[in-house]
Write a protein that holds these residues in place. Structure first.
Motif, mmCIF file in Angstrom:
data_model
loop_
_atom_site.group_PDB
_atom_site.id
_atom_site.type_symbol
_atom_site.label_atom_id
_atom_site.label_comp_id
_atom_site.label_asym_id
_atom_site.label_seq_id
_atom_site.Cartn_x
_atom_site.Cartn_y
_atom_site.Cartn_z
ATOM 1 N N SER A 131 0.847 -1.202 0.000
ATOM 2 C CA SER A 131 0.000 0.000 0.000
ATOM 3 C C SER A 131 0.878 1.246 0.000
ATOM 4 O O SER A 131 2.059 1.197 0.375
ATOM 5 N N LEU A 132 0.290 2.347 -0.416
ATOM 6 C CA LEU A 132 1.021 3.611 -0.426
ATOM 7 C C LEU A 132 1.483 3.967 0.992
ATOM 8 O O LEU A 132 2.621 4.401 1.192
ATOM 9 N N ILE A 133 0.598 3.758 1.967
ATOM 10 C CA ILE A 133 0.953 4.093 3.358
ATOM 11 C C ILE A 133 2.162 3.262 3.804
ATOM 12 O O ILE A 133 3.115 3.796 4.389
ATOM 13 N N ASP A 134 2.139 1.961 3.513
ATOM 14 C CA ASP A 134 3.259 1.094 3.903
ATOM 15 C C ASP A 134 4.545 1.520 3.209
ATOM 16 O O ASP A 134 5.625 1.506 3.815
ATOM 17 N N PHE A 135 4.431 1.881 1.932
ATOM 18 C CA PHE A 135 5.631 2.223 1.163
ATOM 19 C C PHE A 135 6.284 3.500 1.690
ATOM 20 O O PHE A 135 7.498 3.534 1.918
ATOM 21 N N VAL A 136 5.486 4.533 1.906
ATOM 22 C CA VAL A 136 6.089 5.791 2.358
ATOM 23 C C VAL A 136 6.594 5.674 3.794
ATOM 24 O O VAL A 136 7.585 6.299 4.177
ATOM 25 N N ARG A 137 5.922 4.836 4.621
ATOM 26 C CA ARG A 137 6.344 4.676 6.016
ATOM 27 C C ARG A 137 7.602 3.819 6.137
ATOM 28 O O ARG A 137 8.549 4.175 6.841
ATOM 29 N N ASP A 138 7.630 2.680 5.392
ATOM 30 C CA ASP A 138 8.714 1.700 5.566
ATOM 31 C C ASP A 138 9.908 1.942 4.655
ATOM 32 O O ASP A 138 11.013 1.478 4.945
#
Length: 430
Positions: A131-138
């Motif tokens: 997900s976009l959220i996972d990508f930008v966070r991790d």
């Protein structure tokens, strides 16, 4: 294992290299990858250098990984581009990925039994579930915007000289490519990424991500972009790109591209686009320099790269087709050509159409040369040329009493007329 970096160096295939890379590869068997952008259902010869790099890597004893950018192909690499490309839909992308896969399988050994087999991966397989959220966070938190903006591919598009700027989509590309390297590092023990010299920024983003996110060390090599001595673009002709798929560029046209290389280009290309050893290449260059009019270097280059790309039979057919224009050949040689190769050989030759019904009882030579075609200006000129034994039908000399019938048709459609050795004319029967 052999010295992969030294092999690239003497062939003129080394541009930038990260410190300690050569030493690491001499001491460790590893996996290394190159990415291929699936913007079409075939690669063109501009991608051959990258394919050859992977093959040299495999020959040196390492495991090559060819990464097809099913995910990054949806974003578009801004490197070397002055404007954003049209984005591909999933159906087109799937078709292109399958075509690129077929290209790569001709060159690399993917046999499971091979000790250092090649592997084909598609970054869509691991990117599609993030997900976009996972990508930008991790992932995104490990690379600063300052770092990304320092890359040449970004600076050029954000400079005052650029009228189009850069979308957020393209800006994220180097982060996506960096994540590919990180993924292969953690899942495939891949320690090396290779690519064209315009990819250095994207590749080093990957090594930096590996350092920060995995506390690991990875390596990078780039190769020079291939150029022609006269300044024209490598891999392009007036008709467009030279493709690796036979249905886009026939083996005959493919062979002709290499055969028509200048002497300077042939000396450069034979190092980059063949697997001949150094001594053999040096001997070929020396022989060519003694008798350049024989074009032996161009012929050997054309032979090697056409066989590698299309196989020996396709090369022999291309050679036969070449001899039709420039050497001795017969009607049977003409009739052995497939329609596309025949049309490629006689591209640009004047032609005339004849209705098929007029062939029911045959076509006499005066009609074929003048009355029906205007190949020659008049019936009188046609008769004189025939008396001078200057006229051939499908490479065989004919007299005035010769009748052209359906038995003479090439590919059930064409007849080749010639006056002398160099003046050609096609009859199209339809």
């Amino acid at each position: 294992m052999t010295n992969f970096v030294e092999e690239l160096r003497w062939r003129g295939l080394l541009s930038d290299i990260m410190p300690d890379t050569e030493e690491y590869l001499l001491e460790n068997k590893t996996a290394g990858y190159i990415g291929f952008d699936p913007t079409a259902d075939s690669l063109h010869i501009g991608s051959l250098v990258q394919i050859f790099i992977l093959k040299h890597f495999q020959i040196a004893g390492h495991n090559p990984i060819a990464l097809i950018g099913g995910a990054t192909g949806m974003v578009g690499d801004p490197s070397g581009k002055s404007a954003e490309r049209n984005l591909l839909d999933e159906a087109t992308l799937a078709k292109n990925v399958a075509g690129v896969r077929e290209n790569l399988e001709r060159f690399l050994n993917f046999d499971d039994a091979a000790e250092n087999k090649a592997e084909l991966v598609n970054n869509y397989d691991w990117m599609k579930d993030i997900s976009l959220i996972d990508f930008v966070r991790d992932t995104g938190k490990h690379i600063t915007v300052n770092y990304m903006m320092a890359k040449d591919s970004v600076k050029k598009r954000l400079s005052s000289e650029s009228s189009v700027g850069m979308s957020f989509t393209e800006f994220t590309y180097q982060l996506f490519q960096g994540y590919d390297f990180y993924h292969l590092y953690t899942h495939k023990n891949c320690k090396l990424q290779m690519g064209g010299s315009d990819q250095w920024g994207n590749i080093t983003t990957g090594t930096e991500l590996i350092r920060r996110k995995a506390q690991g060390k990875a390596y990078a090599i780039t190769v020079p972009l291939v150029t022609k001595a006269d300044g024209t673009k490598f891999g392009k002709t007036e008709g467009g790109n030279i493709w690796l798929n036979a249905d886009r560029t026939s083996p005959y046209k493919f062979y002709q591209y290499w055969l028509n290389s200048s002497d300077e280009d042939a000396e450069n290309f034979i190092k980059k686009f063949t697997f001949l050893d150094k001594e053999t290449i040096e001997n070929l260059i020396a022989e060519h320099q003694e008798n350049p009019h024989l074009r032996s270097l161009q012929k050997k280059l054309g032979e090697e790269v056409t066989i590698l790309t299309h196989g020996k039979e396709a090369y022999e057919n291309a050679l036969k087709a070449s001899n039709i224009l420039f050497g001795k050949s017969t009607a049977s040689d003409l009739k052995s050509l497939d329609e596309q190769t025949f049309l490629d050989v006689f591209d640009g030759v004047p032609m005339a159409s004849i209705p098929k019904e007029e062939f029911t009882e045959g076509l006499d030579m005066i009609a074929a040369l003048a009355a029906k075609t205007y190949f020659l200006k008049s019936n009188g000129e046609a008769r004189r040329a025939l008396k001078e034994n200057a006229i051939s039908v499908n490479k065989e000399k004919v007299k005035e009493d010769f009748i052209i019938t359906t038995d003479d048709l090439i590919a059930n459609k064409y007849v080749l007329l010639q006056r002398g050795k160099k003046t050609n004319y096609l009859l199209i029967v339809e």
